[in-house]
Design an enzyme around this catalytic site. Sequence first.
Site, PDB file in Angstrom:
ATOM      1  N   HIS B 122      28.700  13.623  74.319  1.00  0.00           N
ATOM      2  CA  HIS B 122      27.115  13.653  74.387  1.00  0.00           C
ATOM      3  C   HIS B 122      26.562  12.896  75.323  1.00  0.00           C
ATOM      4  CE1 HIS B 122      23.871  10.419  72.920  1.00  0.00           C
ATOM      5  NE2 HIS B 122      23.679  11.279  71.718  1.00  0.00           N
ATOM      6  N   GLN B 202      30.269   9.534  65.738  1.00  0.00           N
ATOM      7  CA  GLN B 202      29.359  10.822  64.391  1.00  0.00           C
ATOM      8  C   GLN B 202      31.444  10.256  63.318  1.00  0.00           C
ATOM      9  OE1 GLN B 202      27.358  12.370  63.907  1.00  0.00           O
ATOM     10  NE2 GLN B 202      26.117  11.529  65.247  1.00  0.00           N
ATOM     11  N   LYS B 225      24.532   4.646  62.244  1.00  0.00           N
ATOM     12  CA  LYS B 225      24.836   6.325  62.457  1.00  0.00           C
ATOM     13  C   LYS B 225      25.994   5.974  60.750  1.00  0.00           C
ATOM     14  CE  LYS B 225      24.125   8.346  65.982  1.00  0.00           C
ATOM     15  NZ  LYS B 225      23.035   9.325  66.744  1.00  0.00           N
TER      16      LYS B 225
END
Lengths: 408, 408, 140, 140
Positions: B122, B202, B225
């Site tokens: 990312h 993630q 998240k």
Amino acid sequence: MRFDPDKLRSEFPILSTHPGGRPLHYLDNAATAQLPRAVLDAVSRHETESRANVARGVHILAERASMAYEDARGAMARYLNAASPDEIAFTQGTTAAINIAAQGLGAGFKPGDEVVLSELEHHSNIVPWQLLRDRTGIVLRVLPVTDDGRIDLSALDRVLTKRCKLVALAHASNVTGAVTDVARVVEAARAVGARVLLDGAQAVPHGPIDVQALGIDLYALSGHKMFAPNGIGVLWGRQEVLAQMPPVFGGGGMIRHVTFDATTYADPPKRFEPGTPPIAQAVGLGAAARWIEALDRESVVAHELRLTGRMLNGLAGIAGTRIIGPTGLQARRGVVSFALEGVHPHDLCQWVNDRFGVALRGGHHCAEPLMRRFGLDGTSRASLAPYNTDADIDALLEGVADARRHLA
Amino acid sequence: MRFDPDKLRSEFPILSTHPGGRPLHYLDNAATAQLPRAVLDAVSRHETESRANVARGVHILAERASMAYEDARGAMARYLNAASPDEIAFTQGTTAAINIAAQGLGAGFKPGDEVVLSELEHHSNIVPWQLLRDRTGIVLRVLPVTDDGRIDLSALDRVLTKRCKLVALAHASNVTGAVTDVARVVEAARAVGARVLLDGAQAVPHGPIDVQALGIDLYALSGHKMFAPNGIGVLWGRQEVLAQMPPVFGGGGMIRHVTFDATTYADPPKRFEPGTPPIAQAVGLGAAARWIEALDRESVVAHELRLTGRMLNGLAGIAGTRIIGPTGLQARRGVVSFALEGVHPHDLCQWVNDRFGVALRGGHHCAEPLMRRFGLDGTSRASLAPYNTDADIDALLEGVADARRHLA
Amino acid sequence: MSEELYEDAIVALARAAHGAGKPAGEGNSATIDNPLCGDRVTVEVTLADGRIKALSHNVKGCLLCKASASMLGLHAPGASRDAIAANAAALDAMLKTGDAPAYGSWPELALFLPVSRHKSRFDCVRLPLQAAAKALGETP
Amino acid sequence: MSEELYEDAIVALARAAHGAGKPAGEGNSATIDNPLCGDRVTVEVTLADGRIKALSHNVKGCLLCKASASMLGLHAPGASRDAIAANAAALDAMLKTGDAPAYGSWPELALFLPVSRHKSRFDCVRLPLQAAAKALGETP
Ligand SMILES: Cc1ncc(COP(=O)(O)O)c(C=O)c1O
Ligand SMILES: Cc1ncc(COP(=O)(O)O)c(C=O)c1O
């Protein structure tokens, strides 16, 4: 409509709680102000109806979240009278904003360039410049503080030299409540070609600011002191000033294109907003700005001044107290620091909390150089918001007198 | 007790709204996950019962806020199995955490020292290192990506040299869903004396992490998240690693003593938490960690894997689709990127949103180098949370097929 | 007026791709990126007597962007600079207000009216007209 | 047991200031700061035959800190290192649990029991004992 602090109080759920079994006399507003229903609801509505990541998303929640976030930017642009929403970069708070300004401007500083601070600055407007000094060899120069706790602007002539690139000062002191005479600072800075940054943490809770009228270059503020959630603040900068600053942190959202060889950056304000921003918190900040704007400013100012006077008079009537800061009401906010002879600030604060339900703050208030200036290790501090009442001041004064009887 | 995604859904107020008049099929969890009641309530309780600034305050709200904040630190230490809460520094998010790590570690790097990244990172795990490179002359080396969207660890031997000081990789990819074989990375890094940082953005939403078992040095994550509010994240670091890092931003709360000549800094984690931290958001993150811990992990994993399989199979059955990432279920999360021939990702995402209520994300996902690796400008991405159901996948598949009929 | 973004007419307009083609390098060309999605539009214009003689565009972007470029390619040849600017302004106003486009605008502009409810897609439609303005030497 | 932090007995203990005095520089001395409030305690100890012969302290701090230092000044002379460590441990346990101090501890320890409900003040009470431990060469 007359301003009614009791009606205002009812908008703040926490103010009708009884922590420790006593009514709450919250006089720690300079540390963090409480949240009105309008802000609590705006945030919770956002989180339950519009929560998504911003930018690049086309689904309906992403559209709503992006619009809400940019709407908050617009609200803050209005609150500060910025020339454009593009001058508003959201940050984690005042501290982050000043650090970004320091590293961003610092990229253009040369060894020997000077940054002028004052002796009453909050650590958040000292340490970022020291870190920059350690890295780049700039020189920090310090405006002294007068006996009544104001930045001594008569020293401007002496302290500002041709090497001065920036004057960075508190708009209002978090210890003495003194408000800085910005016009005089700007005039002196312009005379040597220096820029001006204001640390607005303690000024913004008291009403909208006009950064253009102030004639400054950069402004930093925190949401949590102006009735907004934690974790959000603003770095405002004139467009051409922000445009000259390189990015400080890197990540998603602040780039134009990324390759491993070379990355190009977005224009301000996005350049200074890497990663997922504090979206819901920005929404809360926008709501807070609107909430403040809706108050009858004149009445609120009059109310806070009256309470400040009552506090100053009352404290003066208790033997052994010493006000650190202006003892009059000119050019000051409702932030009152004092020492009580023979009583440590933490003991005083604990006493008035435990027995009178009064929330004060004691200690160095992140302003150690100022404490040293006054030969103290700390003070006790009472700080006002529009929802404070005579009852809060009475409880404070009664508590201080009582602490003196038992602890001094 | 069997895991019941429909019961879980009912804990998320937003999931029963009908944005745009349609049931919400939220498959944009890799961008931001939604908030359960437990987290919404923890935050609002905090704001209405315990809101205050932390540290140095002795009044009852300040005591409560400080305890809540440190309690959240404890919760995150448990979630990551850190050796001590002192290893948990709260940040604004993953991006801030990686930037702090980059600048902090970077102070000890010399020109020519190498940092190893991968082609699937990312931007938030690329740009901070590029900014550091520009400042210090380190060299970035890049692990390639295999055809099925995994970091090609067979290249470790070639890419890791004796000059490598740090390997910084995604724990799980936000585009392909691939989970990195950390043991292999750690072994290779140790062999050349390099440290390992994982970008856990993630990975953390899918359950507790054991940083000690992983054998790594630094870990970065975002709250939003993992079912927590915006504006909060964590930089975890082994105590001796954090202890060697100088402060990155300066301000209140991260100092030992301040004078204009010399300032001394607090120990980690405070050293990396200048200014008023995102207190309520940390409280929300602690609540989110507890909420995840209370789920039946095995059932959730099985559920998400089953849905992932259904999604992969279903997409494979639609002509013109191409999966970017592993097409099997081994070592992957429920993050599925795909291209539909002749249809731009934004058109596809818009179509499934407008006509089927499906929230996807389209674009480069802040991973431009990876897009280039696959010769694409962007993908469409569906990403799962435990509250997703077969109905969500069905709506997605129906929508993609429909978009193909109309737009391809 | 349809509520839907992707009416058949817009899909057809995009597919028609009026004026699509690589820049030949004979006129003034300009490229604009959509910073949000990485899409990119290049427009090349040749002028004669203050009017557009030829226009070609190369779009790496979504269907909305392609449809908008196609509309531009359809109407630009023979148009004045002012006509381009007027239609760009009419588009901006329509997106902002959600009202039908100004009288006298290109008829296809109305196809983009539903985009007014999707702020994230405004730039997709605007990009070709902005690139044209830039190629014509105006500040976009 | 009183619920109040500032019982008369604690105020009196602080005022008694047993052992207060500037370090004479004859023994081992150690200084500890309270990072939260900037308070500072210096303790100097002289040992003889493994026992504390003399102890003096200099406290820049609050009443709780002064009372704790005074308790230390009262009991330290003649005490063993172990006794100091045991009372420090008893204090920590009392603050953490809110239960009465362990049997055999210094009697004044119980005066600090109400502090257990005020986490922000723990260090005020602990600081003198930590400085003593440091002066005695233990890791605080
Ligand atoms: C793998 C990965 N790393 C880093 C980030 C950046 O996280 P944040 O935007 O919360 O800082 C994200 C998400 O956007 C991500 O998916
Ligand atoms: C004058 C002043 N500057 C800066 C700050 C730092 O603000 P924050 O902690 O919200 O970053 C504060 C408050 O703590 C302050 O009062």
